[in-house]
Design an enzyme around this catalytic site. Structure first.
Site, PDB file in Angstrom:
ATOM      1  N   ASN A 252     -14.556  -2.118  -5.516  1.00 13.47           N
ATOM      2  CA  ASN A 252     -13.171  -1.993  -5.972  1.00 13.47           C
ATOM      3  C   ASN A 252     -12.630  -3.394  -6.246  1.00 13.47           C
ATOM      4  OD1 ASN A 252     -10.482  -1.412  -6.420  1.00 13.47           O
ATOM      5  ND2 ASN A 252     -10.018  -0.932  -4.289  1.00 13.47           N
ATOM      6  N   TRP A 253     -12.558  -3.732  -7.536  1.00 19.61           N
ATOM      7  CA  TRP A 253     -12.121  -5.075  -7.906  1.00 19.61           C
ATOM      8  C   TRP A 253     -10.628  -5.300  -7.693  1.00 19.61           C
ATOM      9  CZ3 TRP A 253     -14.757  -6.981 -13.064  1.00 19.61           C
ATOM     10  CH2 TRP A 253     -16.153  -7.013 -12.882  1.00 19.61           C
ATOM     11  N   LYS A 254      -9.883  -4.224  -7.511  1.00 19.89           N
ATOM     12  CA  LYS A 254      -8.423  -4.303  -7.391  1.00 19.89           C
ATOM     13  C   LYS A 254      -7.845  -5.031  -8.629  1.00 19.89           C
ATOM     14  CE  LYS A 254      -8.766  -3.824  -2.433  1.00 19.89           C
ATOM     15  NZ  LYS A 254      -8.178  -4.123  -1.106  1.00 19.89           N
TER      16      LYS A 254
ATOM     17  N   HIS B 124      -5.707   5.372  -2.726  1.00 21.18           N
ATOM     18  CA  HIS B 124      -5.965   4.139  -1.980  1.00 21.18           C
ATOM     19  C   HIS B 124      -4.716   3.759  -1.185  1.00 21.18           C
ATOM     20  CE1 HIS B 124      -6.872  -0.082  -1.110  1.00 21.18           C
ATOM     21  NE2 HIS B 124      -8.135   0.227  -1.324  1.00 21.18           N
TER      22      HIS B 124
ATOM     23  N   GLU C 283      -3.221   1.082  -0.708  1.00 21.60           N
ATOM     24  CA  GLU C 283      -2.284   0.186  -1.390  1.00 21.60           C
ATOM     25  C   GLU C 283      -1.384   0.965  -2.336  1.00 21.60           C
ATOM     26  OE1 GLU C 283      -5.496  -3.435  -1.012  1.00 21.60           O
ATOM     27  OE2 GLU C 283      -5.232  -2.432  -2.946  1.00 21.60           O
TER      28      GLU C 283
ATOM     29  N   GLU D 237     -10.792   4.422   5.150  1.00 14.31           N
ATOM     30  CA  GLU D 237     -10.370   3.026   5.112  1.00 14.31           C
ATOM     31  C   GLU D 237      -9.227   2.823   6.111  1.00 14.31           C
ATOM     32  OE1 GLU D 237      -8.845   2.069   1.205  1.00 14.31           O
ATOM     33  OE2 GLU D 237      -7.201   3.453   1.543  1.00 14.31           O
TER      34      GLU D 237
ATOM     35  N   GLY E 284      -8.855  -5.923   3.690  1.00 14.98           N
ATOM     36  CA  GLY E 284      -8.494  -7.263   3.243  1.00 14.98           C
ATOM     37  C   GLY E 284      -8.062  -8.193   4.356  1.00 14.98           C
TER      38      GLY E 284
ATOM     39  N   SER F 216     -13.359  -3.533   5.001  1.00 13.67           N
ATOM     40  CA  SER F 216     -14.001  -4.850   5.139  1.00 13.67           C
ATOM     41  C   SER F 216     -15.489  -4.764   5.460  1.00 13.67           C
ATOM     42  CB  SER F 216     -13.281  -5.702   6.200  1.00 13.67           C
ATOM     43  OG  SER F 216     -11.947  -5.980   5.803  1.00 13.67           O
TER      44      SER F 216
ATOM     45  N   GLY G 253     -14.233  -4.052  -1.218  1.00 13.74           N
ATOM     46  CA  GLY G 253     -13.189  -4.811  -1.881  1.00 13.74           C
ATOM     47  C   GLY G 253     -13.637  -6.212  -2.230  1.00 13.74           C
ATOM     48  N   GLY G 254     -13.258  -7.189  -1.405  1.00 11.96           N
ATOM     49  CA  GLY G 254     -13.519  -8.592  -1.716  1.00 11.96           C
ATOM     50  C   GLY G 254     -14.969  -8.917  -2.006  1.00 11.96           C
TER      51      GLY G 254
END
Length: 256
Positions: free
Chosen positions: A13-15, A99, A101, A171, A177, A217, A238-239
């Site tokens: 997930n590049w966000k 998600h 967010e 999640e 994050g 994470s 994510g990251g």
């Protein structure tokens, strides 16, 4: 993981990262490293503007393209929104729904998530449905109750024959994050409960066919241990998905 009954899935997930000028080298790097994974499917959920490029570059390889969101209506006067049919026509196979967010910053409710899940399935898209608790909910000891309600809402009006097309991603919001990760025991407990909810609503055969990811994470250091749990079938990354080597390390942990 249990490949006998269900698919292992690693989704990046590049966000809101990577304009086109930066997306191409990242896509090339991931393709070079991850396109030969035999035992798990790899998905890249990229920003809308990067979907056409990603679809072209990944054509013919084992990496699928996903979107990070879609609107809950078929079409209409919704300026700035993108429909299920639009992302499907651009080459998308998966779409992230609910998600944390978007629940937090965009006010998405369980009811809205439910509508999106049904619409995604109607458009032959595979929804990756995110569920999870806030830190205060975990500290109150109501994690399983919160997640159970979210899973039940996502499955509302979903016929048995469609359930295996849905991917659930647990999640814990407090671990997204932040560099914090749920313990293996915590992650395994919740993923097991998600499967139990599906089993109670449908049956054991359907429950064991559903892919359940961990999405808090996961990284190269903890992926192998997390993926070694019987009810964790992959990761929503994510990251680490923004670095080809880190992402590949997770893919390889799932590919063993």
């Amino acid at each position: 993981m249990n490949r006998r009954y269900r698919k292992t899935l690693i989704a990046g997930n590049w966000k809101m990262n990577k304009p086109l000028t930066e997306a191409r080298p990242l896509l090339d790097g991931i393709k070079q490293r991850c396109s030969k994974a035999r035992w798990c499917e790899v998905v890249l959920c990229v920003p809308f503007v990067n979907i056409p490029l990603a679809s072209r570059l990944m054509k013919g390889c084992r990496i699928s393209v996903g979107a990070q969101n879609m609107h809950h209506e078929v079409s209409g006067a919704y300026t700035g929104e993108v429909s299920a049919a639009m992302i499907k026509s651009a080459g998308v196979k998966y779409v992230i729904i609910g998600h944390s967010e978007r629940r937090q910053y965009c006010g998405e409710t369980d009811e809205l998530v439910s509508k999106k899940v049904r619409l995604a399935l109607e458009n032959d898209l595979r929804p990756i449905v995110c569920v999870g608790e806030r830190l205060e909910q975990r500290e109150m000891g109501i994690t399983l109750e919160v997640v159970t309600l979210q899973v039940k809402a996502a499955l509302d009006q979903i016929p048995a024959g469609q359930v295996r097309k849905i991917v659930f991603a647990y999640e814990p919001i407090w671990a997204i994050g932040t560099g914090r990760t749920a313990t293996v025991e915590q992650a395994s407990e919740v993923c097991k409960e998600i499967r139990a909810v599906i089993r109670k609503k449908y049956d054991a055969r359907i429950a064991r066919s559903v892919t359940i990811q961990y999405g808090g994470s996961m990284n190269a250091d903890n992926a192998k241990e997390l993926l070694g749990q019987p009810d964790i079938d992959g990761g929503l990354i994510g990251g680490a998905s923004l670095d080809p080597d880190s992402f590949n390390a997770i893919v390889q942990a799932a590919n063993q």
